[in-house]
Design an enzyme around this catalytic site. Sequence first.
Site, short mmCIF file in Angstrom:
data_model
loop_
_atom_site.label_atom_id
_atom_site.label_comp_id
_atom_site.label_asym_id
_atom_site.label_seq_id
_atom_site.Cartn_x
_atom_site.Cartn_y
_atom_site.Cartn_z
N SER A 134 -8.07 -6.94 4.46
CA SER A 134 -8.24 -5.70 4.75
C SER A 134 -7.00 -4.86 4.22
O SER A 134 -6.36 -5.13 3.13
CB SER A 134 -8.59 -5.33 6.24
OG SER A 134 -8.86 -3.87 6.55
N TYR A 148 -10.83 4.67 -0.30
CA TYR A 148 -10.29 3.36 -0.06
C TYR A 148 -10.02 3.20 1.43
O TYR A 148 -10.34 2.06 1.92
CB TYR A 148 -8.85 3.30 -0.87
CG TYR A 148 -8.35 1.77 -0.70
CD1 TYR A 148 -8.90 0.72 -1.07
CD2 TYR A 148 -7.18 1.71 0.26
CE1 TYR A 148 -8.09 -0.70 -1.00
CE2 TYR A 148 -6.61 0.58 0.55
CZ TYR A 148 -7.25 -0.59 -0.05
OH TYR A 148 -6.37 -1.88 0.12
N LYS A 152 -11.93 0.09 3.60
CA LYS A 152 -11.21 -0.89 4.70
C LYS A 152 -11.76 -0.52 6.06
O LYS A 152 -11.69 -1.63 6.92
CB LYS A 152 -9.60 -0.85 4.47
CG LYS A 152 -9.20 -1.26 2.97
CD LYS A 152 -9.57 -2.71 2.81
CE LYS A 152 -9.34 -3.21 1.32
NZ LYS A 152 -9.56 -4.46 0.92
#
Length: 272
Positions: A134, A148, A152
Amino acid sequence: MSKTIFISGASKGFGKIWAEAFLKRGDKVVATARNIDTLQDLVTTYGDAILPLQLDVNDREADFAAIEKAKAHFGSIDVLINNAGFGVFGAVEEVSEKEARDQIETNVFGLLWLTQAAIPVMREQGHGHIIQISSVLGVATVPTLGIYNASKFAVEGLSETLAAEVKPFGINVTLVEPNGFSTDWGGPSALRSEKNPVYDDLREAVTKGFTPESIGKPEATTDAIIKLVDAQNPPLRLFLGKVGLPWVKQVYAQRLATWEEWAEVSTAAHGH
């Protein structure tokens, strides 16, 4: 005892560094990459201990086939490290549909498909460890990395749920959350959205926040990953680097303060 470790995205960066560290200590490694020529140096040095597999993690059928090949070749898969992924740099307004879909496709769905493929193998063995790479940006966010961050955050929610589901089968799950490291994540591996000048000042401020002192050395992570793989009772979450924990403590303190401030409103919304 030697372990069999499956690592996606092993062509460079963390994936290749960790693959070599495992091979060096005598483990067997299944290393996947879109271009397996990048793994030739490891094959030359470590021979049969490494199985290089060409793989685009976005291809679900290929992911399942790769896991089957790994099991057939080495007999087991003790550890899956879902490392394949990349970053899209851009404010939320700037990110194109293709960039957004490609980001989620690789960082979330690619990880999901390999995870789904590995679970039956590990369940049959009665043991296994799924390590999801992660990011500290899966716990707290930075502007101009919105899609992004979102990918995650999705990995975090998926994997925390997964950990509770597979624990009875002897399978552990760990979310590894690196802060910034001097890989090429922010360089050639990244995608950059077409810029809107209204975000230029914000972009500059974010860039200034990444000082040389805040960027870790990728090679320094190998001991941590080896300790994680060898742990009898591995943690659900592990930061890599010294920036993550102090920063996230501040972020969570602010979140708790806001929730407390609005607690009366929240309780009243329950209705009884």
